[in-house]
Design a protein around this motif. Structure first.
Motif, mmCIF file in Angstrom:
data_model
loop_
_atom_site.group_PDB
_atom_site.id
_atom_site.type_symbol
_atom_site.label_atom_id
_atom_site.label_comp_id
_atom_site.label_asym_id
_atom_site.label_seq_id
_atom_site.Cartn_x
_atom_site.Cartn_y
_atom_site.Cartn_z
ATOM 1 N N UNK A 241 18.709 8.927 -55.397
ATOM 2 C CA UNK A 241 17.803 10.547 -56.044
ATOM 3 C C UNK A 241 17.818 11.353 -55.224
ATOM 4 N N UNK A 242 17.311 12.090 -55.287
ATOM 5 C CA UNK A 242 17.849 13.536 -54.736
ATOM 6 C C UNK A 242 16.099 13.627 -54.000
ATOM 7 N N UNK A 243 16.283 14.335 -52.802
ATOM 8 C CA UNK A 243 15.142 14.689 -51.357
ATOM 9 C C UNK A 243 15.232 15.876 -52.174
ATOM 10 N N UNK A 287 15.123 15.783 -41.017
ATOM 11 C CA UNK A 287 15.339 17.460 -41.695
ATOM 12 C C UNK A 287 15.784 17.723 -43.270
ATOM 13 N N UNK A 288 14.991 18.617 -43.738
ATOM 14 C CA UNK A 288 15.789 18.297 -45.293
ATOM 15 C C UNK A 288 15.574 19.940 -45.427
ATOM 16 N N UNK A 289 16.645 20.756 -46.228
ATOM 17 C CA UNK A 289 16.939 21.995 -45.908
ATOM 18 C C UNK A 289 16.383 21.696 -47.585
ATOM 19 N N UNK A 290 16.391 23.315 -47.605
ATOM 20 C CA UNK A 290 15.869 23.929 -48.649
ATOM 21 C C UNK A 290 16.565 22.898 -49.711
ATOM 22 N N UNK A 291 16.383 23.351 -51.256
ATOM 23 C CA UNK A 291 16.898 22.418 -52.790
ATOM 24 C C UNK A 291 16.620 21.314 -52.414
ATOM 25 N N UNK A 292 17.679 20.790 -53.393
ATOM 26 C CA UNK A 292 18.535 19.333 -53.314
ATOM 27 C C UNK A 292 19.201 18.448 -52.569
ATOM 28 N N UNK A 293 18.952 17.674 -52.141
ATOM 29 C CA UNK A 293 20.033 16.837 -51.429
ATOM 30 C C UNK A 293 20.246 15.440 -51.575
#
Length: 758
Positions: A241-243, A287-293
């Motif tokens: 998936x994408x976070x 830690x989640x950056x802006x956008x899609x991970x």
């Protein structure tokens, strides 16, 4: 006042609008094509293996008598699908019947089988019907008899229009909706549809089979357990998936959930959680950056229940909120890892893989190749029974693999290099790479599903048309910029031409079969282009001279069958059924011969044993063609008939070959051919290219005939036909190079007699 030229008013001609710059003309033609066909990837859709399978001819094999053995003689069954059209058009279809059948298009009967059709299931009935812009409803009505129920239905042109349809009640999925057996025939106005006409009373769910769904027992097994029900203990599966975060900068969050089976979680390729125990809670601070991970869940089966549940949120306790963005709790979540039509949850699944053969989690986040090894290779799936993800090429042009586009892209690639404008070359390379990088997947897709959703001509090669032209352009682009999958695709083509393509006992390439009966057992001069430029370029890639030798030998063999010594030009076709050539010197067919011969001579070592004979053949052909050039600089559709229309593609190929023959020193009277080449290019700019970059006067794709009237009157020209756009560009480039060569020759003090007399 401007005069009316054959294709447009001279006021529209590009010749008077460029200020004498060939670069502007080239940019206009290439730019118009690129603007009309933007870069668009394949469309990915869900596909259920429980649906009807497409065969190699891209038709659906709808065997209702096997699927529903309880159906009784005299009962009716209906299958319904939707087909999108970008514009109003007429489409060819084909049907082979297991019993009586009627085809309804938008509630109107388009075809009904007859008594012969009903008892010969291998017989193909062809028909054409109008389709409207937008969605079209196709309903097939079948009657059960002693011979069966159903039919093989689909495209009537597998090369040109390999259609697939969509299930109207499973949005975005390929396939058909199938009715229950019906004792009474439905009236046309009762048929389902979306045109706003008729009552469509048979759209109610009670009339139709239910869509595949998990049972309560299957749902208890967990998402991996139900999707990969046949997996063994110790095998691995993955979920992707994408976070996604819409917060500026980085945001602190947590992954929470449970797992059954040994589990690991990777965020952008880095492990953020790993359990050694077979199941339990799942928690990771991230830690989640802006956008899609990219987020991958890896799980090893350890028991009957196998799966996971996972959520992402800002933790309530035990996690510092320093620097946390306001509203972050609502701004972090899962989204589909790639747009897939029909997908209703944000996860895709791949597996199972045996221990030791599982892929690296970081290499899974792609949609262009199968995963795994050998017979265990697989691709992405959805959390639905036997439902897979498949790519489909639904663009009219971009990403399509066919022979006219091969020469089109070759021309656009060379235009970018000649003008020093890399965006043209990059467009051509990207276009070709969309096919080459999907080659491995397309081969696997065809093995799994019968007919691939992409690259159908390359994947299911059965003629030189399918492979040589586009393959040659691919190898040129591969020299410009290494293309993913190009060498594997080229090896596939080389194997076909060298080991599978039909040949006469002396090695001559010929057509033993064709899309129509008249093509059987024929030799077409076109096929020198469909084979030899690729063989030349593949010899260059591999260093194997046998491929170049084969290309050289083909010209000598074709000369024996197709050359007209009195006119020094070529017949279009030699028909082995009648043991004679057809007697018609079709313009583009002759153009392919001369164009391809220049490609060979440019790459052939001076010491090659066949080179002297091939140079002599080149000169003979040039002598024949130069005599037939028209007063306006153009050549005609039938080369010997000045009453036939001025044809742009053959003119372009003669310009190309003459210019190269002068520059490379192959021609003995170079001034004569330089003059003809430059006159031909000026004629193209004046009479065949308008100020918007549109190309006129290109003959459409041909059949063949022993009658010149077919070529003159029936084989008409088309606006912006891809058989001509690229070769017009190549002609302009060679005319430009010829001009520079002549100027440089003057500056170098060349003797006047070097160029001979005109």
């Amino acid at each position: 006042m401007a005069k009316k030229l054959p294709y447009f008013d001279e006021q529209l001609s590009i010749a008077g609008r460029t200020g004498g710059s060939d670069d502007i003309a080239l940019a206009a033609v290439a730019g118009r094509f690129i603007g009309a066909h933007p870069k668009l990837p394949p469309v990915y859709r869900l596909y259920s293996r429980q649906g009807f399978r497409r065969m190699e001819d891209c038709r659906y094999d709808i065997r209702l008598h096997d699927r529903f053995p309880e159906i009784r003689d005299g009962e009716y069954m209906y299958v319904w699908a939707k087909l999108w059209m970008d514009q109003d058009t007429t489409v060819p279809f084909s049907l082979s019947c297991y019993g009586p059948a009627t085809v309804y298009i938008n509630r109107s009967a388009a075809f009904a089988s007859n008594l012969n059709d009903d008892v010969f299931p291998d017989r193909k009935a062809y028909f054409r019907t109008a389709l409207r812009q937008g969605w079209n409803d196709i309903v097939l009505e079948f009657v059960k008899t002693g011979t069966g129920c159903g039919g093989k239905f689909g495209t009537g042109s597998v090369k040109g229009f390999p259609l697939h349809v969509l299930n109207p009640k499973l949005e975005g999925q390929e396939g058909w909706r199938c009715s229950k057996p019906q004792p009474v025939r439905w009236r046309p106005e009762e048929l389902p549809g979306s045109d706003g006409q008729g009552s469509g009373t048979k759209e109610d769910a009670d009339s139709w089979q239910s869509a595949p769904a998990w049972t309560a027992e299957q749902l208890k097994k967990g998402r991996f357990g139900r999707i990969f029900a046949d997996a063994e203990i110790g095998e691995t599966a993955y979920a992707w998936t994408k976070l996604s975060s819409v917060c500026p900068g980085a945001v602190k969050a947590a992954l929470k959930g449970t797992s059954q089976g040994r589990c690991a979680v990777y965020l952008n390729g880095k492990a953020v959680f790993r359990s050694e125990a077979p199941g339990g809670s799942l928690y990771a601070e991230i830690v989640v950056p802006y956008g899609d991970s990219e987020l991958i869940v890896e799980s090893v089966r350890t028991g009957e229940e196998w799966g996971f549940e996972l959520s992402a949120a800002v933790p309530d306790v035990g996690f510092s909120d320093a620097g946390q963005q306001p509203g972050a709790a609502d701004a972090v979540g899962f989204k589909a890892p790639y747009p897939v039509e029909g997908l209703r949850e944000p996860w895709l699944y791949a597996g199972p893989f045996v221990a030791g053969d599982e892929p690296e989690a970081g290499g899974l986040t792609r949609m262009d190749r199968p995963f795994g090894k050998g017979g265990r290779r697989t691709f992405w799936r959805a959390d639905l029974p036997d439902t897979w993800v498949r790519p489909y090429l639904e663009n009219a042009m971009y990403g399509k693999w066919n022979y006219p586009l091969g020469v089109t892209l070759y021309g656009i690639l060379r235009t970018g290099l000649a003008l020093g404008e890399p965006h043209y070359a990059e467009y051509a390379a990207d276009f070709i790479e969309q096919s080459s990088r999907m080659h491995e997947y397309a081969i696997w897709d065809a093995e799994q599903y019968g007919a691939p959703g992409i690259n159908h001509q390359l994947t299911l090669i059965d003629s030189l048309d399918d492979c040589g032209s586009f393959g040659a352009a691919m190898l040129e682009a591969h020299k410009y910029r290494g293309l993913q999958g190009a060498e594997a695709a080229a090896a596939h083509i080389a194997n076909y031409i060298s080991r599978k393509q039909d040949r006469l006992p002396d090695g001559t390439l010929y057509r033993t079969r064709g899309t129509t009966d008249f093509m059987q057992n024929t030799i077409w001069c076109d096929d020198l282009y469909m084979s030899t430029p690729f063989l030349v370029k593949y010899a260059e890639l591999t260093g194997e001279p046998a491929y170049l030798d084969d290309a050289a030998q083909q010209f000598m063999l074709y000369r024996e069958k197709l050359y007209m010594p009195d006119l020094q030009i070529m017949h279009h076709v030699y028909d082995l059924k009648h043991d004679k050539p057809n007697g018609v010197p079709w313009g583009r067919g002759n153009g392919w011969v001369l164009f391809s011969l220049t490609e060979l001579l440019a790459a052939m070592p001076s010491s090659h044993r066949l080179r002297p004979g091939l140079v002599s053949f080149f000169r003979e052909l040039c002598e024949g063609y130069v005599r037939l050039q028209g007063d306006n600089g153009l050549w005609h559709q039938v080369l010997t008939d000045p009453e036939s229309y001025e044809e742009a593609s053959c003119t372009s190929m003669f310009v190309y070959a003459f210019a190269r023959g002068v520059r490379f020193g192959w021609l003995e009277r170079p001034a004569r051919y330089a003059k003809a080449a430059l006159k031909g290019w000026e004629g193209l700019k004046e009479r065949c290219i308008d100020k918007h970059g549109n190309v006129y006067g290109v003959c459409r794709g041909s059949g063949y005939s022993f009658s010149s009237r077919y070529y003159k009157d029936e084989l008409t020209w088309q606006l912006n036909d891809t058989h001509g756009i690229g070769i017009v560009l190549l002609a302009g480039i060679e005319a430009k190079e010829l001009g520079k060569f002549l100027v440089e020759s003057n500056h170098q003090g060349a003797e006047p007699q070097r160029f001979g007399s005109v």
